[in-house]
Scaffold this active site. Structure first.
Site, mmCIF file in Angstrom:
data_model
loop_
_atom_site.group_PDB
_atom_site.id
_atom_site.type_symbol
_atom_site.label_atom_id
_atom_site.label_comp_id
_atom_site.label_asym_id
_atom_site.label_seq_id
_atom_site.Cartn_x
_atom_site.Cartn_y
_atom_site.Cartn_z
ATOM 1 N N ASP A 1 -26.061 36.431 106.252
ATOM 2 C CA ASP A 1 -26.291 35.001 106.921
ATOM 3 C C ASP A 1 -25.683 34.758 108.224
ATOM 4 O O ASP A 1 -26.546 33.741 109.099
ATOM 5 C CB ASP A 1 -25.483 34.070 105.837
ATOM 6 C CG ASP A 1 -26.086 33.824 104.541
ATOM 7 O OD1 ASP A 1 -27.172 34.466 104.266
ATOM 8 O OD2 ASP A 1 -25.480 33.019 103.784
ATOM 9 N N ILE B 1 -31.078 24.210 98.051
ATOM 10 C CA ILE B 1 -29.897 23.866 97.459
ATOM 11 C C ILE B 1 -29.793 22.558 96.853
ATOM 12 O O ILE B 1 -29.477 22.418 95.636
ATOM 13 C CB ILE B 1 -28.777 24.177 98.441
ATOM 14 C CG1 ILE B 1 -28.620 25.829 98.719
ATOM 15 C CG2 ILE B 1 -27.271 23.853 97.749
ATOM 16 C CD1 ILE B 1 -27.401 26.019 99.648
ATOM 17 N N GLY C 1 -18.186 37.251 98.073
ATOM 18 C CA GLY C 1 -18.483 36.051 99.143
ATOM 19 C C GLY C 1 -19.229 34.770 98.281
ATOM 20 O O GLY C 1 -18.954 34.491 97.372
ATOM 21 N N GLU D 1 -11.815 41.772 103.394
ATOM 22 C CA GLU D 1 -12.438 40.504 102.732
ATOM 23 C C GLU D 1 -11.000 39.322 102.719
ATOM 24 O O GLU D 1 -9.938 39.774 102.413
ATOM 25 C CB GLU D 1 -12.735 40.759 101.170
ATOM 26 C CG GLU D 1 -13.060 39.251 100.359
ATOM 27 C CD GLU D 1 -14.055 38.547 101.288
ATOM 28 O OE1 GLU D 1 -15.040 38.770 101.508
ATOM 29 O OE2 GLU D 1 -13.734 37.126 101.560
ATOM 30 N N HIS E 1 -51.188 41.338 78.446
ATOM 31 C CA HIS E 1 -51.821 39.993 77.889
ATOM 32 C C HIS E 1 -50.866 39.796 76.456
ATOM 33 O O HIS E 1 -50.829 40.820 75.910
ATOM 34 C CB HIS E 1 -53.094 40.287 77.531
ATOM 35 C CG HIS E 1 -53.592 39.086 76.912
ATOM 36 N ND1 HIS E 1 -53.898 37.884 77.508
ATOM 37 C CD2 HIS E 1 -54.048 38.959 75.467
ATOM 38 C CE1 HIS E 1 -54.441 36.704 76.813
ATOM 39 N NE2 HIS E 1 -54.050 37.405 75.415
ATOM 40 N N GLY F 1 -27.604 22.370 104.800
ATOM 41 C CA GLY F 1 -27.727 23.867 105.268
ATOM 42 C C GLY F 1 -26.437 24.535 105.555
ATOM 43 O O GLY F 1 -25.341 23.843 105.332
ATOM 44 N N LYS G 1 -26.630 29.212 89.317
ATOM 45 C CA LYS G 1 -27.788 29.770 88.471
ATOM 46 C C LYS G 1 -27.303 29.482 86.855
ATOM 47 O O LYS G 1 -28.089 29.351 85.967
ATOM 48 C CB LYS G 1 -28.272 31.344 88.569
ATOM 49 C CG LYS G 1 -29.467 31.381 89.425
ATOM 50 C CD LYS G 1 -29.345 31.177 90.852
ATOM 51 C CE LYS G 1 -29.799 29.896 91.454
ATOM 52 N NZ LYS G 1 -29.759 29.936 92.720
HETATM 53 P P1 FAD Z 1 -21.122 35.672 102.399
HETATM 54 O O1 FAD Z 1 -21.570 35.964 101.008
HETATM 55 O O2 FAD Z 1 -20.950 34.475 102.707
HETATM 56 O O3 FAD Z 1 -20.002 36.826 102.261
HETATM 57 C C1 FAD Z 1 -19.191 36.752 103.760
HETATM 58 C C2 FAD Z 1 -17.789 37.212 103.209
HETATM 59 O O4 FAD Z 1 -17.151 37.502 104.222
HETATM 60 C C3 FAD Z 1 -17.142 35.886 102.542
HETATM 61 O O5 FAD Z 1 -16.507 36.454 101.502
HETATM 62 C C4 FAD Z 1 -15.980 35.685 103.644
HETATM 63 O O6 FAD Z 1 -14.652 35.324 102.883
HETATM 64 C C5 FAD Z 1 -15.708 37.227 104.151
HETATM 65 N N1 FAD Z 1 -15.259 37.018 105.599
HETATM 66 C C6 FAD Z 1 -15.587 35.856 106.647
HETATM 67 N N2 FAD Z 1 -15.010 36.238 107.736
HETATM 68 C C7 FAD Z 1 -14.018 37.419 107.603
HETATM 69 C C8 FAD Z 1 -13.313 37.636 108.464
HETATM 70 N N3 FAD Z 1 -13.001 37.524 109.550
HETATM 71 N N4 FAD Z 1 -12.323 38.934 107.861
HETATM 72 C C9 FAD Z 1 -12.509 39.116 106.391
HETATM 73 N N5 FAD Z 1 -13.498 38.518 105.721
HETATM 74 C C10 FAD Z 1 -14.431 37.545 106.128
HETATM 75 N N6 FAD Z 1 -29.225 33.383 97.800
HETATM 76 C C11 FAD Z 1 -30.185 34.065 96.947
HETATM 77 O O7 FAD Z 1 -30.695 34.889 97.515
HETATM 78 N N7 FAD Z 1 -30.760 33.486 95.734
HETATM 79 C C12 FAD Z 1 -30.127 32.236 95.536
HETATM 80 O O8 FAD Z 1 -30.203 31.997 94.266
HETATM 81 C C13 FAD Z 1 -28.990 31.744 96.272
HETATM 82 N N8 FAD Z 1 -28.557 30.573 95.665
HETATM 83 C C14 FAD Z 1 -27.557 29.995 96.581
HETATM 84 C C15 FAD Z 1 -26.935 28.631 96.145
HETATM 85 C C16 FAD Z 1 -26.022 28.016 96.820
HETATM 86 C C17 FAD Z 1 -25.356 26.972 96.341
HETATM 87 C C18 FAD Z 1 -25.676 28.539 98.097
HETATM 88 C C19 FAD Z 1 -24.449 27.990 98.907
HETATM 89 C C20 FAD Z 1 -26.052 29.753 98.558
HETATM 90 C C21 FAD Z 1 -27.102 30.646 97.922
HETATM 91 N N9 FAD Z 1 -27.721 31.776 98.318
HETATM 92 C C22 FAD Z 1 -28.773 31.931 97.519
HETATM 93 C C23 FAD Z 1 -27.384 32.148 99.596
HETATM 94 C C24 FAD Z 1 -26.629 33.387 99.442
HETATM 95 O O9 FAD Z 1 -25.422 32.868 98.718
HETATM 96 C C25 FAD Z 1 -26.315 33.730 100.680
HETATM 97 O O10 FAD Z 1 -27.474 34.155 101.554
HETATM 98 C C26 FAD Z 1 -25.398 35.206 100.621
HETATM 99 O O11 FAD Z 1 -24.053 35.050 99.920
HETATM 100 C C27 FAD Z 1 -25.012 35.800 102.225
HETATM 101 O O12 FAD Z 1 -24.357 36.913 101.948
HETATM 102 P P2 FAD Z 1 -23.535 37.429 103.310
HETATM 103 O O13 FAD Z 1 -22.722 38.902 102.787
HETATM 104 O O14 FAD Z 1 -23.866 37.310 104.418
HETATM 105 O O15 FAD Z 1 -22.114 36.288 103.337
#
Ligand code: FAD
Length: 567
Positions: free
Chosen positions: A407, A265, A122, A116, A543, A354, A133
């Site tokens: 993502d 968002i 993340g 990380e 209910h 986005g 939230k």
């Molecule tokens: P991330 O959570 O983005 O984590 C990726 C991690 O990888 C990060 O910590 C980053 O630092 C690390 N990283 C990246 N590259 C490297 C590297 N080369 N070396 C080491 N570490 C690295 N989703 C929902 O389901 N419900 C919600 O209510 C919701 N609300 C949201 C509200 C907002 C404002 C936003 C922006 C997003 C929201 N989402 C919600 C979406 C959700 O946050 C993402 O879909 C989710 O966090 C994706 O998870 P992930 O593990 O793919 O990536």
């Protein structure tokens, strides 16, 4: 590395993993026991456990045995000398996707590390779901307490409501910190090695840390997540023009904010800002606000979340230039012709256009990695249904040992989808062919009232129905007919279900109304388990609860099916 042979002498002490529970090959040809082809199991009950995929694993020797419950015998699968790998699985990114994968990996006895670069948890935990939230939770109470008419109807009278913005922001930050700590602790407690470093892929089994050190892993999972996408022409200064990353800090309260993008968002932030008294202007490139949702639900959301609030909007409009300052200058252009259509001067701009995959400096396009990966449109990592990275473009060839979840693969940019994809990747690493049914994954927007959905929208369902030739039906139930919603005096909204009128298969469910995000789970489970609306109509709902809104929709669906003489 020794694969598929009984390992003796020098390698004996290093035997650590039976990698190829991976491929579930017939074992007898691959491993012969020490004497006359018979294997005497070395598994000791006190140090063995059955992994979640049904294999018996010896903690000390690290061998995996196929465990026959009926005969209570064990046979080792392919044995690999582990000394050439540091880890079974290396995960890049400790967001919810990486976290989900790591937990499932260790639960299955895989030696796992996770890299990380920033914060454990993340986006979701630190800059997404969790803090947003928390803000929305404050927003709901502020809106409710300031709605004197509503409270008086419930027999409650309140004096003026004061809001401490710093305390609201503190609640969000405090919660994020707490969840981040919990996630970090869970990783450590379960034996996942957490390595605080940026990491990049050097080859499909080699990871390089920021300090140049390398780590060899049998399989690598990419989980780098996403970052806000800022269209060209928009300057972000993180003071007056910012993305959700900054907005969640709620450092100050503008009187007028333009929110560019009316996806979930942007919509959630409009809920927060409008509850705090800020005027909101949406700028949306598409013809209608709240795109991406079922059109009927979007129209209801427009009425409940936009029209009834100090919110205005420009659709078919692109913010082609945004210059930070006091005021912020915003130039809008027609989305089709690109001709400048208007200029706005606002106090602040939130860019909610986005997110883009966080794939920079991940090593995927480095010449020496030689992976041959062609990123998909938008920069997403091309990934097949088994979460394996593929070369991309026309080339569907799998890059061996490399997986991508969350993502960054663009399949479904939601926290719970990322986490499930992580579990799925581990299953595939273990050789249990697994794919995620994304159509059964629900999504929610936590405005007041909430919006939630699972499965196809009505236009998608209509298209599928005409292509596949099945009769499509829909049933709608209203919150205004629900006792609990009426008791709460929050009876706006509806639930709509789409189903195959021949088989009763539930194809989609769309809800706008109080607690929609919780209600949707029943429909999601039904889609996942292929429970027909006919059977659902016989499930008893408590209910008086909001769940009876869906009950009504299921019963209406049954009536519609019976009227076609189908059970
Ligand atoms: P991330 O959570 O983005 O984590 C990726 C991690 O990888 C990060 O910590 C980053 O630092 C690390 N990283 C990246 N590259 C490297 C590297 N080369 N070396 C080491 N570490 C690295 N989703 C929902 O389901 N419900 C919600 O209510 C919701 N609300 C949201 C509200 C907002 C404002 C936003 C922006 C997003 C929201 N989402 C919600 C979406 C959700 O946050 C993402 O879909 C989710 O966090 C994706 O998870 P992930 O593990 O793919 O990536």
């Amino acid at each position: 590395m020794l694969v598929g042979s009984f390992i003796q002498s020098s390698c004996n002490t290093n035997i650590a993993l039976a990698h190829s529970y991976h491929r579930r090959q017939p074992t007898s040809d691959l491993i012969r026991g020490p004497s006359k082809g018979k294997w005497t199991s070395p598994v000791h009950p006190s140090r063995s456990f059955v992994s979640s995929s049904g294999f018996l694993k010896d903690k000390k020797l690290g061998l995996l045995f196929s465990h026959s419950r009926s005969r209570n015998t064990q046979r080792p699968l392919i044995v690999v000398c582990q000394d050439s790998f540091d880890y079974d699985v290396a995960i890049i990114g400790a967001g919810v996707g990486g976290h989900g994968a790591a937990l499932h990996a260790v639960a299955n006895g895989l030696k796992t590390c996770i890299f990380e670069a920033q914060d454990i948890g993340g986006t979701c935990v630190n800059r997404g779901c969790v803090p947003s939230k928390a803000l929305l939770s404050s927003a709901r109470r502020i809106r409710e307490l300031r709605d004197r008419h509503h409270l008086r109807s419930l027999g409650v009278d309140v004096a003026d409501v004061a809001v401490d913005i710093q305390a609201v922001a503190g609640h969000a930050q405090g919660l994020a910190n707490r969840v981040q700590k919990n996630l970090g602790n869970s990783l450590k407690a379960l034996g996942v090695e957490v390595i605080h470093s940026r990491a990049k892929v050097k080859s499909s089994q080699l990871v390089e840390l920021a300090n140049g050190e390398t780590i060899r892993a049998r399989d690598i999972i990419l989980a780098p997540g996403s970052v806000p996408f800022v269209p060209p022409g928009i300057q972000v200064d993180n003071k007056t023009v910012f993305t959700s990353d900054q907005a969640l800090k709620l450092e100050w309260l503008p009187s007028w904010i333009a929110i560019i993008g009316s996806g979930y968002i942007g919509l959630e932030f409009s809920d927060v800002y409008s509850s705090l008294g800020t005027e909101v202007t949406f700028v949306e490139a598409l013809p209608n606000l709240i795109p991406g949702f079922d059109p009927e639900i979007s129209r209801a959301a427009h009425r409940l979340l936009i029209q009834s609030r100090p919110i205005d909007y420009y659709t078919r409009s692109l913010a082609t230039k945004v210059i930070p300052g006091q005021p912020v200058q915003v130039v809008l252009s027609d989305a089709d012709t690109r001709v400048v259509s208007r200029e706005l001067q606002v106090d602040a701009v939130l860019v909610a256009t986005g997110r883009k995959p966080n794939t920079e400096n991940l090593g995927l396009d480095d010449d020496d990695a030689n992976l041959g990966i062609k990123l998909a449109r938008g920069g997403f990592i091309p990934t097949n249904e088994y979460m394996q990275v593929i070369r991309g473009g026309e080339d569907q060839v799998v890059v061996p040992h490399l997986y991508c979840i969350g993502d960054a693969n663009g399949k479904m940019m939601l926290a719970h989808a990322a986490s499930m994809q992580g579990i799925s990747a581990i299953e595939n690493i273990m050789g249990n062919r697994h794919s995620v049914n994304h159509r059964a994954i629900p999504a929610a927007c936590f405005t007041h009232p909430e919006i939630a959905y699972v499965g196809w929208t009505e236009p998608q369902a209509r298209q599928e129905a005409s292509q596949q030739g099945f009769p499509l039906e829909k049933s709608i139930a209203h919150f205004r007919a629900n006792s609990k919603a009426l008791a709460e005096m929050e009876a706006e909204g509806m639930a709509k279900i789409l189903f195959n009128a021949q088989t009763g298969e539930l194809l989609g469910c769309h809800i706008i109304g109080i607690h929609a995000s919780d209600l949707i789970q029943e429909a999601a489970n039904a889609i996942a388990n292929q429970t027909s609306v006919y059977d659902l109509s016989y499930c008893v709902h408590t209910h008086p609860t909001l769940s009876e809104v869906l009950d009504e929709a299921f019963k209406d669906a049954k009536r519609k099916m019976l009227s076609r003489n189908i059970r």
